[in-house]
Scaffold this motif. Structure first.
Motif, mmCIF file in Angstrom:
data_model
loop_
_atom_site.group_PDB
_atom_site.id
_atom_site.type_symbol
_atom_site.label_atom_id
_atom_site.label_comp_id
_atom_site.label_asym_id
_atom_site.label_seq_id
_atom_site.Cartn_x
_atom_site.Cartn_y
_atom_site.Cartn_z
ATOM 1 N N TYR A 41 7.498 -0.223 -7.289
ATOM 2 C CA TYR A 41 6.936 1.121 -7.175
ATOM 3 C C TYR A 41 6.273 1.313 -5.812
ATOM 4 C CZ TYR A 41 5.002 5.548 -8.731
ATOM 5 O OH TYR A 41 4.712 6.883 -8.862
ATOM 6 N N ARG A 42 5.674 0.244 -5.283
ATOM 7 C CA ARG A 42 5.140 0.300 -3.927
ATOM 8 C C ARG A 42 6.241 0.677 -2.948
ATOM 9 N NH1 ARG A 42 6.896 -2.566 0.802
ATOM 10 N NH2 ARG A 42 5.106 -3.006 2.164
ATOM 11 N N ASP A 43 7.398 0.045 -3.073
ATOM 12 C CA ASP A 43 8.520 0.354 -2.188
ATOM 13 C C ASP A 43 8.982 1.797 -2.363
ATOM 14 O OD1 ASP A 43 8.393 -2.257 -1.356
ATOM 15 O OD2 ASP A 43 10.142 -2.935 -2.511
ATOM 16 N N GLU A 44 8.986 2.267 -3.620
ATOM 17 C CA GLU A 44 9.422 3.634 -3.889
ATOM 18 C C GLU A 44 8.467 4.650 -3.272
ATOM 19 O OE1 GLU A 44 9.850 6.592 -7.744
ATOM 20 O OE2 GLU A 44 10.355 4.473 -8.000
ATOM 21 N N VAL A 45 7.166 4.406 -3.409
ATOM 22 C CA VAL A 45 6.168 5.313 -2.842
ATOM 23 C C VAL A 45 6.316 5.386 -1.324
ATOM 24 C CG1 VAL A 45 3.693 5.590 -2.399
ATOM 25 C CG2 VAL A 45 4.497 5.122 -4.718
ATOM 26 N N LEU A 46 6.489 4.243 -0.681
ATOM 27 C CA LEU A 46 6.637 4.240 0.768
ATOM 28 C C LEU A 46 7.937 4.920 1.192
ATOM 29 C CD1 LEU A 46 5.341 0.661 1.638
ATOM 30 C CD2 LEU A 46 4.160 2.837 1.954
ATOM 31 N N ALA A 47 8.986 4.757 0.398
ATOM 32 C CA ALA A 47 10.249 5.435 0.715
ATOM 33 C C ALA A 47 10.099 6.947 0.605
ATOM 34 C CB ALA A 47 11.361 4.937 -0.218
ATOM 35 N N VAL A 48 9.343 7.403 -0.391
ATOM 36 C CA VAL A 48 9.086 8.833 -0.536
ATOM 37 C C VAL A 48 8.329 9.342 0.685
ATOM 38 C CG1 VAL A 48 7.784 10.552 -1.855
ATOM 39 C CG2 VAL A 48 9.177 8.877 -3.055
ATOM 40 N N LEU A 49 7.326 8.590 1.140
ATOM 41 C CA LEU A 49 6.571 9.009 2.324
ATOM 42 C C LEU A 49 7.476 9.094 3.549
ATOM 43 C CD1 LEU A 49 3.120 7.183 2.233
ATOM 44 C CD2 LEU A 49 3.643 9.535 1.644
ATOM 45 N N GLU A 50 8.325 8.099 3.722
ATOM 46 C CA GLU A 50 9.259 8.132 4.855
ATOM 47 C C GLU A 50 10.094 9.407 4.815
ATOM 48 O OE1 GLU A 50 10.064 5.983 7.393
ATOM 49 O OE2 GLU A 50 8.971 4.146 6.928
ATOM 50 N N ALA A 51 10.593 9.736 3.633
ATOM 51 C CA ALA A 51 11.450 10.914 3.490
ATOM 52 C C ALA A 51 10.679 12.206 3.700
ATOM 53 C CB ALA A 51 12.106 10.909 2.107
ATOM 54 N N ARG A 52 9.354 12.176 3.496
ATOM 55 C CA ARG A 52 8.539 13.389 3.612
ATOM 56 C C ARG A 52 7.824 13.500 4.959
ATOM 57 N NH1 ARG A 52 5.798 13.859 -2.482
ATOM 58 N NH2 ARG A 52 7.777 13.934 -3.646
ATOM 59 N N GLY A 53 8.189 12.641 5.927
ATOM 60 C CA GLY A 53 7.669 12.849 7.272
ATOM 61 C C GLY A 53 6.893 11.719 7.895
ATOM 62 N N TRP A 54 6.516 10.705 7.131
ATOM 63 C CA TRP A 54 5.787 9.571 7.694
ATOM 64 C C TRP A 54 6.816 8.539 8.205
ATOM 65 C CZ3 TRP A 54 3.732 12.613 3.960
ATOM 66 C CH2 TRP A 54 2.403 13.009 4.102
ATOM 67 N N THR A 55 7.653 8.976 9.090
ATOM 68 C CA THR A 55 8.789 8.188 9.558
ATOM 69 C C THR A 55 8.333 6.963 10.349
ATOM 70 O OG1 THR A 55 10.037 10.255 9.738
ATOM 71 C CG2 THR A 55 10.977 8.309 10.808
ATOM 72 N N GLY A 56 8.913 5.823 10.027
ATOM 73 C CA GLY A 56 8.596 4.586 10.723
ATOM 74 C C GLY A 56 7.448 3.810 10.129
ATOM 75 N N LEU A 57 6.867 4.287 9.033
ATOM 76 C CA LEU A 57 5.704 3.631 8.445
ATOM 77 C C LEU A 57 6.048 2.251 7.889
ATOM 78 C CD1 LEU A 57 2.833 3.491 7.262
ATOM 79 C CD2 LEU A 57 3.660 4.833 5.317
ATOM 80 N N THR A 58 7.083 2.175 7.053
ATOM 81 C CA THR A 58 7.348 0.954 6.291
ATOM 82 C C THR A 58 7.552 -0.250 7.204
ATOM 83 O OG1 THR A 58 8.367 2.302 4.567
ATOM 84 C CG2 THR A 58 8.799 -0.063 4.513
ATOM 85 N N GLY A 59 8.318 -0.094 8.259
ATOM 86 C CA GLY A 59 8.601 -1.221 9.132
ATOM 87 C C GLY A 59 7.460 -1.615 10.040
ATOM 88 N N ALA A 60 6.383 -0.824 10.043
ATOM 89 C CA ALA A 60 5.273 -1.093 10.961
ATOM 90 C C ALA A 60 4.047 -1.665 10.250
ATOM 91 C CB ALA A 60 4.883 0.201 11.685
ATOM 92 N N ILE A 61 4.150 -1.929 8.964
ATOM 93 C CA ILE A 61 2.979 -2.379 8.191
ATOM 94 C C ILE A 61 2.595 -3.804 8.575
ATOM 95 C CG2 ILE A 61 2.159 -2.969 5.875
ATOM 96 C CD1 ILE A 61 3.830 -0.617 4.831
ATOM 97 N N GLU A 62 1.318 -3.993 8.890
ATOM 98 C CA GLU A 62 0.777 -5.313 9.231
ATOM 99 C C GLU A 62 -0.187 -5.839 8.173
ATOM 100 O OE1 GLU A 62 0.954 -5.402 14.061
ATOM 101 O OE2 GLU A 62 -0.908 -4.641 13.170
#
Length: 523
Positions: free
Chosen positions: A410-431
């Motif tokens: 579900y964490r992955d799904e939430v982040l994918a939704v954010l990417e699709a809604r404009g937070w582009t590049g978030l998932t690959g940049a998480i530290e």
């Protein structure tokens, strides 16, 4: 007359250093009591937790801060000034609402700027409706504050008076959804002014219209950011308390309350310490576990829970607001999925079972947009809250969801939704990241695996919610926090701490929170 603790109350032990416990402790110390706070965590905060790693500071609890006057009033109890303890930044854009059709609306603290945004997006008629509705919210809040929120209530008879009649005449006991629909024709504005019902743990289709006032706090009266994050607020209160003589025992859990006759005489910690007590304030989520003889009057109904994803990402994420409400296309279906009977949702067995939102609406906070102290250069911190069912089937929750397996997906799904809604590049940049699910909330001692406590159903609101001085259990035990009056949310638990203290000290001269003409609270 408000009921108070009888007998001697010179030495008070407060269990829990969350916002409610700290609020009570400062009030009690200001009234001359000897106060000791026992907290199982390593520092103050309770639900307002903090993770610090690799230069990122992640607030893992509340993300929206309103009504700073309540914190100022609490600090004043020990002779402190808010400005000496906290730096607050008012947010010009309190929220950005993003809708499934691609449109967005910036909610401004300034009503003229807000109306201009609404006129551009929804038309002049809705802008006129907005001004009327904001005035209505302010009036409704003033009506409810002293009568229904900012006072101790022992019985429904305490509500009798002209204010109750006015609330009935204003339709305060109708449905929130219908109340909002009468004011606005644009579905986007209807959602904007009714999603707050989830803060109270109920669907806007079930919540009473009186809960429209929740929107007054975060839309009508404005939102602030404490520099250093939300965790800076309990730290400031604890520092002021310590300077005033409040003793703190961190890293200590309360083993049990020692009872002699009808009173608690001591608090025993898990490390063997005995703290003598003339009165005890219990500011924990499940007081029934700790307080001998205390039981709730009826089977409780709990609010939906959430999955909270907190991340530190090495990404600029330009163009995003401090707070964003990201609406999916679904609306009523969201509340059905979270709380409705499983038979209507294809859940089988006939038991009440909620399920994960198929088209989620999310609250996204990016405080590093305002406060660069929270993230390293080139980085941002984000908190994403996705409502989910709780673990209590009686409340429409679902104890059968396997969050150990479901949580990472579900964490992955939430982040994918954010990417699709404009937070582009978030998932690959998480530290750095921290994820909470209903199971982790339950492991922290939160009933039904929800950080939002008891739902504000009609039977769990006002005088029907557990009072700060219960009639069951020892006579010198007082309760504070989101499970008791007045309810859930940062402003409410700060108020509950003051109400709890007044059960010990009696109402102080001039107690209570005054209201400005615009409906905001003031010292």
């Amino acid at each position: 007359m408000v009921r108070t603790v009888p007998g001697r109350t010179d030495r008070v032990v407060v269990v829990g250093a969350g916002l409610a416990g700290l609020s009570a402790a400062l009030r009690l110390r200001g009234a001359g009591r000897e106060v000791t706070v026992v907290e199982r965590g390593s520092g103050p905060g309770g639900r307002a937790g903090r993770v610090e790693e690799r230069g990122y500071a992640l607030d893992t609890g509340p993300s929206v801060f309103t009504a700073p006057e309540l914190v100022a009033d609490t600090l004043a109890a020990v002779g402190d000034e808010l400005e000496d303890r906290l730096t607050l930044v008012p947010l010009e854009t309190t929220y950005r609402a993003r809708f499934a059709d691609g449109s967005h609306l910036d909610v401004h603290a300034d009503p003229d700027a807000f109306a201009a945004e609404v006129e551009t997006l929804c038309g002049p008629g809705e802008a006129v409706a907005l001004r009327r509705y904001l005035a209505d919210l302010a009036a409704l809040y003033r009506l409810q504050l002293h009568t229904f929120i900012d006072r101790n209530l022992d019985t429904p008879l305490d509500l009798l008076g002209p204010e109750l009649v006015q609330l009935v005449r204003r339709g305060g006991f109708g449905r929130l959804s219908r109340h909002v629909e009468r004011h606005f024709t644009d579905d986007r504005l209807r959602r904007l002014f009714s999603f707050q019902a989830l803060y109270a743990g109920v669907s806007p289709y079930r919540a009473i219209a009186a809960y429209a006032v929740i929107a007054q706090l975060d839309i009508g009266a404005g939102v602030w950011h404490p520099v250093g994050g939300i965790a800076a607020v309990p730290r400031a209160l604890a520092a002021a308390g310590a300077d005033a003589g409040v003793a703190f025992r961190y890293g200590a859990s309360v083993e049990r309350l020692e009872v002699t006759g009808s009173r608690v005489t001591g608090v025993l910690t898990d490390d063997g310490e005995r703290l003598p007590a003339d009165a005890v304030v219990v500011a924990v989520d499940r007081p029934e576990v700790l307080v001998p003889g205390f039981t709730r009057r009826r089977r409780p109904v709990y609010s939906p829970s959430c999955v909270a994803v907190h991340v530190g990402a090495r990404a600029e994420l330009p163009g995003q607001a401090h707070h964003t409400i990201s609406f999916g296309a679904a609306w009523r279906e969201v509340f059905d999925e979270l709380t409705r009977d499983g038979r209507r949702l294809g859940g089988g067995s006939g038991a009440r079972r909620g399920r994960i939102m198929t088209d989620p609406s999310l609250l996204v906070s990016m405080p590093s947009r305002t406060d660069r102290s929270l993230a390293p250069e080139g980085g941002q911190v984000l908190s994403v809250v996705a409502p989910t069912p709780n673990l209590d089937p009686h409340s429409g929750g679902n104890p059968d969801l396997d969050w150990t397996a479901l949580g990472p997906r579900y964490r992955d799904e939430v982040l994918a939704v954010l990417e699709a809604r404009g937070w582009t590049g978030l998932t690959g940049a998480i530290e750095v990241e921290h994820v909470d699910t209903p199971r982790t909330w339950a492991a922290q001692g939160m009933a039904a695996g929800t950080p939002f406590a008891l739902a504000h159903t009609f039977g769990q609101t006002g005088p029907f919610r557990t009072p700060t001085l219960p009639r069951r259990g020892p006579e010198n035990v007082v309760l504070a926090g989101s499970s008791v009056q007045p309810g859930v949310g940062v402003p409410m638990v700060v108020i509950s701490g003051r109400l709890a203290a007044e059960r010990i000290t009696g109402p102080s001269s001039g107690a209570g929170i005054a209201t400005k003409a615009d409906g905001a609270v003031a010292r």
